[in-house]
Design an enzyme around this catalytic site. Structure first.
Site, PDB file in Angstrom:
ATOM      1  N   ARG A   1      -7.679  17.825   4.725  1.00  0.00           N
ATOM      2  CA  ARG A   1      -8.611  18.104   3.622  1.00  0.00           C
ATOM      3  C   ARG A   1      -9.910  18.703   4.159  1.00  0.00           C
ATOM      4  O   ARG A   1     -10.363  18.337   5.245  1.00  0.00           O
ATOM      5  CB  ARG A   1      -8.929  16.809   2.857  1.00  0.00           C
TER       6      ARG A   1
ATOM      7  N   GLU B   1      -7.325  -3.332   5.305  1.00  0.00           N
ATOM      8  CA  GLU B   1      -7.334  -3.231   3.837  1.00  0.00           C
ATOM      9  C   GLU B   1      -6.367  -4.229   3.206  1.00  0.00           C
ATOM     10  O   GLU B   1      -6.668  -4.824   2.182  1.00  0.00           O
ATOM     11  CB  GLU B   1      -6.968  -1.801   3.420  1.00  0.00           C
TER      12      GLU B   1
ATOM     13  N   GLY C   1      -7.995   5.374  12.290  1.00  0.00           N
ATOM     14  CA  GLY C   1      -7.328   5.778  13.536  1.00  0.00           C
ATOM     15  C   GLY C   1      -8.233   6.494  14.516  1.00  0.00           C
ATOM     16  O   GLY C   1      -8.204   6.212  15.722  1.00  0.00           O
ATOM     17  N   ILE C   2      -9.072   7.416  14.031  1.00  0.00           N
ATOM     18  CA  ILE C   2      -9.956   8.164  14.928  1.00  0.00           C
ATOM     19  C   ILE C   2     -11.157   7.300  15.320  1.00  0.00           C
ATOM     20  O   ILE C   2     -11.529   7.206  16.495  1.00  0.00           O
ATOM     21  CB  ILE C   2     -10.402   9.475  14.252  1.00  0.00           C
ATOM     22  N   GLY C   3     -11.750   6.646  14.330  1.00  0.00           N
ATOM     23  CA  GLY C   3     -12.917   5.793  14.600  1.00  0.00           C
ATOM     24  C   GLY C   3     -12.585   4.671  15.580  1.00  0.00           C
ATOM     25  O   GLY C   3     -13.402   4.290  16.411  1.00  0.00           O
ATOM     26  N   GLU C   4     -11.350   4.148  15.487  1.00  0.00           N
ATOM     27  CA  GLU C   4     -10.967   3.021  16.349  1.00  0.00           C
ATOM     28  C   GLU C   4     -10.583   3.485  17.755  1.00  0.00           C
ATOM     29  O   GLU C   4     -10.839   2.782  18.733  1.00  0.00           O
ATOM     30  CB  GLU C   4      -9.750   2.290  15.747  1.00  0.00           C
ATOM     31  N   ASN C   5      -9.965   4.685  17.833  1.00  0.00           N
ATOM     32  CA  ASN C   5      -9.328   5.067  19.096  1.00  0.00           C
ATOM     33  C   ASN C   5     -10.005   6.173  19.883  1.00  0.00           C
ATOM     34  O   ASN C   5      -9.738   6.318  21.073  1.00  0.00           O
ATOM     35  CB  ASN C   5      -7.881   5.508  18.825  1.00  0.00           C
TER      36      ASN C   5
ATOM     37  N   HIS D   1     -11.765   4.511  -0.383  1.00  0.00           N
ATOM     38  CA  HIS D   1     -11.749   3.666   0.828  1.00  0.00           C
ATOM     39  C   HIS D   1     -12.625   2.431   0.649  1.00  0.00           C
ATOM     40  O   HIS D   1     -13.087   1.839   1.631  1.00  0.00           O
ATOM     41  CB  HIS D   1     -12.293   4.423   2.070  1.00  0.00           C
TER      42      HIS D   1
ATOM     43  N   MET E   1      -5.623  14.152  15.359  1.00  0.00           N
ATOM     44  CA  MET E   1      -6.758  14.295  16.262  1.00  0.00           C
ATOM     45  C   MET E   1      -6.338  14.220  17.730  1.00  0.00           C
ATOM     46  O   MET E   1      -6.953  14.845  18.590  1.00  0.00           O
ATOM     47  CB  MET E   1      -7.819  13.230  15.933  1.00  0.00           C
ATOM     48  N   ARG E   2      -5.266  13.466  18.015  1.00  0.00           N
ATOM     49  CA  ARG E   2      -4.815  13.388  19.418  1.00  0.00           C
ATOM     50  C   ARG E   2      -4.412  14.772  19.919  1.00  0.00           C
ATOM     51  O   ARG E   2      -4.783  15.171  21.020  1.00  0.00           O
ATOM     52  CB  ARG E   2      -3.630  12.420  19.554  1.00  0.00           C
TER      53      ARG E   2
ATOM     54  N   ASN F   1       0.875  -1.171   0.000  1.00  0.00           N
ATOM     55  CA  ASN F   1       0.000   0.000   0.000  1.00  0.00           C
ATOM     56  C   ASN F   1       0.911   1.219   0.000  1.00  0.00           C
ATOM     57  O   ASN F   1       1.475   1.587   1.031  1.00  0.00           O
ATOM     58  CB  ASN F   1      -0.896  -0.037   1.248  1.00  0.00           C
TER      59      ASN F   1
ATOM     60  N   ARG G   1      -2.525  -2.018  -3.592  1.00  0.00           N
ATOM     61  CA  ARG G   1      -3.664  -1.113  -3.483  1.00  0.00           C
ATOM     62  C   ARG G   1      -3.525  -0.041  -4.551  1.00  0.00           C
ATOM     63  O   ARG G   1      -2.465   0.560  -4.701  1.00  0.00           O
ATOM     64  CB  ARG G   1      -3.666  -0.479  -2.096  1.00  0.00           C
TER      65      ARG G   1
HETATM   66  P1  ADP Z   1      -4.479   6.864   7.641  1.00  0.00           P
HETATM   67  O1  ADP Z   1      -5.722   7.379   7.005  1.00  0.00           O
HETATM   68  O2  ADP Z   1      -3.251   7.621   7.250  1.00  0.00           O
HETATM   69  O3  ADP Z   1      -4.323   5.365   7.616  1.00  0.00           O
HETATM   70  P2  ADP Z   1      -5.072   6.452  10.433  1.00  0.00           P
HETATM   71  O4  ADP Z   1      -6.233   5.549  10.155  1.00  0.00           O
HETATM   72  O5  ADP Z   1      -3.876   5.877  11.070  1.00  0.00           O
HETATM   73  O6  ADP Z   1      -4.667   7.280   9.172  1.00  0.00           O
HETATM   74  O7  ADP Z   1      -5.650   7.616  11.384  1.00  0.00           O
HETATM   75  C1  ADP Z   1      -4.868   8.665  11.799  1.00  0.00           C
HETATM   76  C2  ADP Z   1      -5.693   9.553  12.713  1.00  0.00           C
HETATM   77  O8  ADP Z   1      -6.126   8.792  13.853  1.00  0.00           O
HETATM   78  C3  ADP Z   1      -4.927  10.745  13.236  1.00  0.00           C
HETATM   79  O9  ADP Z   1      -5.751  11.901  13.224  1.00  0.00           O
HETATM   80  C4  ADP Z   1      -4.669  10.337  14.673  1.00  0.00           C
HETATM   81  O10 ADP Z   1      -4.559  11.451  15.501  1.00  0.00           O
HETATM   82  C5  ADP Z   1      -5.921   9.579  15.011  1.00  0.00           C
HETATM   83  N1  ADP Z   1      -5.747   8.797  16.225  1.00  0.00           N
HETATM   84  C6  ADP Z   1      -4.931   7.747  16.438  1.00  0.00           C
HETATM   85  N2  ADP Z   1      -5.012   7.354  17.743  1.00  0.00           N
HETATM   86  C7  ADP Z   1      -5.899   8.182  18.353  1.00  0.00           C
HETATM   87  C8  ADP Z   1      -6.423   8.305  19.679  1.00  0.00           C
HETATM   88  N3  ADP Z   1      -6.038   7.483  20.655  1.00  0.00           N
HETATM   89  N4  ADP Z   1      -7.326   9.284  19.920  1.00  0.00           N
HETATM   90  C9  ADP Z   1      -7.715  10.133  18.955  1.00  0.00           C
HETATM   91  N5  ADP Z   1      -7.263  10.061  17.687  1.00  0.00           N
HETATM   92  C10 ADP Z   1      -6.377   9.106  17.379  1.00  0.00           C
END
Ligand code: ADP
Length: 594
Positions: free
Chosen positions: A232, A378, A321-325, A171, A274-275, A7, A83
């Protein structure tokens, strides 16, 4: 099958080695600079080893992969998957790469000038490094090619649309994976569920997955439309171009570059991460607070829109990353959706365990909508696609007779009695080609708000639920928006009035039948297909025009005769008069869309 998956992004390269669904190696290179790049490598579930490597660009990084594989004793590769961001309208599924296919992919670069070039370069380098292995491209756009025209069309001049301006969506591999994973975790068939997938990473998009097929997604012609992202803008009034040009003297490339790279969270809160934004908001930074509320508000609007588009929603899945964390972002997005019956469970939402590809629920017991979280995969999905494509390559060009179905109805006993009188039995008329099926002597009238269709055929035998199959043109004549559905998939279908000699009935079940091929296990094996495959069928007609029909579902049943069913609109478009045969087109793929 052991598969290496790449990828490639504009500034990073991720790769993985899969054996079936088992990931045996995971690697990445990013932060390229004059002094090299960050390299991460993990074997199995072990913690990743991170070093600063000497590679200064993606080309030299890829060239190092064979050495890294040897170092970790990973041997026996059988294929390489890649990809690709954009497959235009022609790549409806994974494609085996040869020079001609590569040239077709390169010709699509104007559609994705920021994304495809790095991916194409990775593909070319991998062909040089592993010349004996089959290379397969999997496209982010393919999953969304099932979107109806109302979702893909921009209301702009036809000359613009003629050069290819339309919505594609991206996506797709991620949305397809998380929708399947959610259905599995719920223990329900994907084809019975309306799912909204929320991929919230650096790039972010929402996707409405109705009964297994994408029907709309928030990214459009480019990955710029839709949700707020790291850098974006997401949705913006196109009038901004003229305004910015007049007020600031900016030209189109400058505006475009800012919308891709200087907007989103970065523009609102000074960081694309986002962190950081969440930390600043918690410290009282009002710009970061606005960024967060705006991000959640935009996402919630799309959830509402897609629930409306699908006539309801059974499950929402968060990933990326945001949806998961980010438990707080999931909470903000879902707050205010109680009117749809969506209730989060505060404890479950706080720390869902996503290990081992789990897809835990975070909704409360009394929630009518399931809400789940899962890590996207993916690369795994690409590996599965590669295996499916290569495993099914013994395709034989069997002639498939075409059967053109005019508008018709299948009636339940209750409908028969409403239309023809209590206890009435239909008179069995001419037999159809499929064993056991026949046309009844009786006819019915269909009535909609715009008009009527008379003398509509009734096909036997009776069914548990009444189903009315019309063409798109018929649906305009009736004035009812009939959805494209597989036979029997009748939830949320619109009603139409059926009129018979005894009385009438307002029955749901009005559909435009999705094109499909009936076949039996023997013929299916000859063609290298299984039940549920989606294929393209090339049809030749007497007038020489012919047409290739993508998105054709394979339905395998013992005793079925092999034939393709088209409706009258499709047959007219292909110039089929009475008899025609189809053959499996080259871009057969095995994505189990319904
Ligand atoms: P990509 O689209 O490049 O694969 P990711 O799916 O890794 O990106 O997502 C990156 C985003 O996820 C970033 O904005 C990051 O700050 C956010 N992120 C990762 N961990 C956390 C967390 N614990 N809390 C909030 N946001 C998070």
């Amino acid at each position: 099958m052991r598969i290496l998956v790449f990828n490639a992004g504009s500034s990073s390269l991720k790769f993985g080695v899969f054996d079936g669904d088992l990931q045996i190696l995971k690697g990445s290179f990013d932060r390229f600079g004059n002094d090299g790049c960050d390299q991460s490598l993990a074997v199995g579930n072990a913690a990743p080893e991170r070093v600063r490597a000497t590679h200064s660009d993606i080309g030299t990084a890829i060239a190092a992969v064979p050495g890294l594989l040897a170092e970790k004793a990973v041997a026996g590769l059988q294929a390489v998957g890649h990809r690709l961001a954009h497959g235009g309208t022609e790549f409806t599924g994974p494609a085996l790469i040869d020079d001609a296919v590569l040239a077709r992919i390169e010709a699509l670069t104007p559609l994705a000038p920021l994304h495809n070039p790095a991916m194409i370069r990775a593909l070319q380098l991998a062909r040089d490094l592993w010349p004996d292995l089959p290379q397969v491209a999997v496209f982010d756009t393919s999953f969304h090619l099932s979107n109806p025209a109302r979702a893909t069309t921009y209301a702009v001049p036809s000359a613009w649309r003629a050069v290819g301006l339309r919505r594609f969506g991206f996506h797709g591999t991620s949305h397809r994976y998380v929708a399947q994973r959610a259905a599995e975790a719920l223990g329900r068939p994907l084809v019975e569920l309306r799912i909204i997938s929320m991929h919230l990473g650096n790039g972010a998009s929402a996707c409405a997955v109705q009964y297994g097929a994408s029907i709309d997604s928030s990214m459009g012609m480019t990955p710029l439309e839709g949700l707020v992202m790291g850098t974006r803008s997401g949705d913006i009034d196109p009038g901004a171009f003229g305004f910015l040009h007049r007020e600031l003297g900016l030209d189109i490339p400058a505006i475009e570059a800012a919308l891709y790279g200087e907007s989103g969270l970065k523009a609102l809160a000074g960081s694309a991460d986002m962190r950081d934004v969440e930390a600043q908001a918690a410290d009282g930074n009002t710009e970061a607070q606005l960024a967060i509320t705006l991000y959640a508000y935009r996402a919630r609007k799309y959830l509402g829109a897609y629930a409306a588009a699908m006539g309801g929603v059974d499950a929402i899945v968060f990933t990326g990353g945001i949806g998961e964390n980010s438990a707080s972002m999931r909470r903000r997005i879902c707050d205010g959706l109680q009117f749809m019956g969506l209730m989060l469970d505060e404890d479950l939402n706080r720390s869902p365990d996503l290990s081992d590809r789990a897809a835990p629920r975070i909704h409360a017991q009394n929630s009518r909508v399931a809400v789940m979280v899962t890590e996207t995969a993916e690369q795994l999905m690409i590996a599965r696609d590669v295996e499916a494509l290569l495993g099914r390559r013994t395709v034989t060009a069997l002639a498939i007779p075409i059967s053109v179905s005019g508008r018709h109805v299948h009636l339940s006993q209750q409908s028969v009695e409403a239309l023809f009188g209590p206890g009435y039995r239909l008179t069995e008329g001419a037999p159809l080609r499929q064993p056991g099926n026949w046309v009844a002597e009786e006819r019915v009238t269909l009535q909609g708000p715009k008009g009527c269709l008379h003398h509509v055929a009734i096909l036997g035998p009776l069914r548990p639920r009444t189903q009315i199959e019309v063409s798109r043109t018929d649906s305009f004549a009736l004035g009812i928006d009939a959805p494209v559905r597989n036979s029997g998939q009748l939830d949320n279908t619109p009603p139409v009035r059926l009129i018979g000699p005894h009385g009438h009935e307002d029955s749901t079940g009005l559909i435009i039948a999705a094109r499909h091929v009936h076949t039996n296990p023997t013929d299916a094996a000859v063609m290298g297909l299984v039940d549920g495959d989606m294929v393209a069928i090339a049809v030749k007609s007497d007038d020489g025009r012919g047409l290739t029909f993508g998105g054709t579902l394979i339905r395998v049943a013992p005793g079925a005769l092999t034939e393709m069913h088209l409706d009258t609109d499709e047959a007219n478009a292909a110039g089929i008069d009475r008899r025609a045969d189809g053959t499996l087109a080259a871009n057969v793929h095995a994505t189990p869309l319904p």
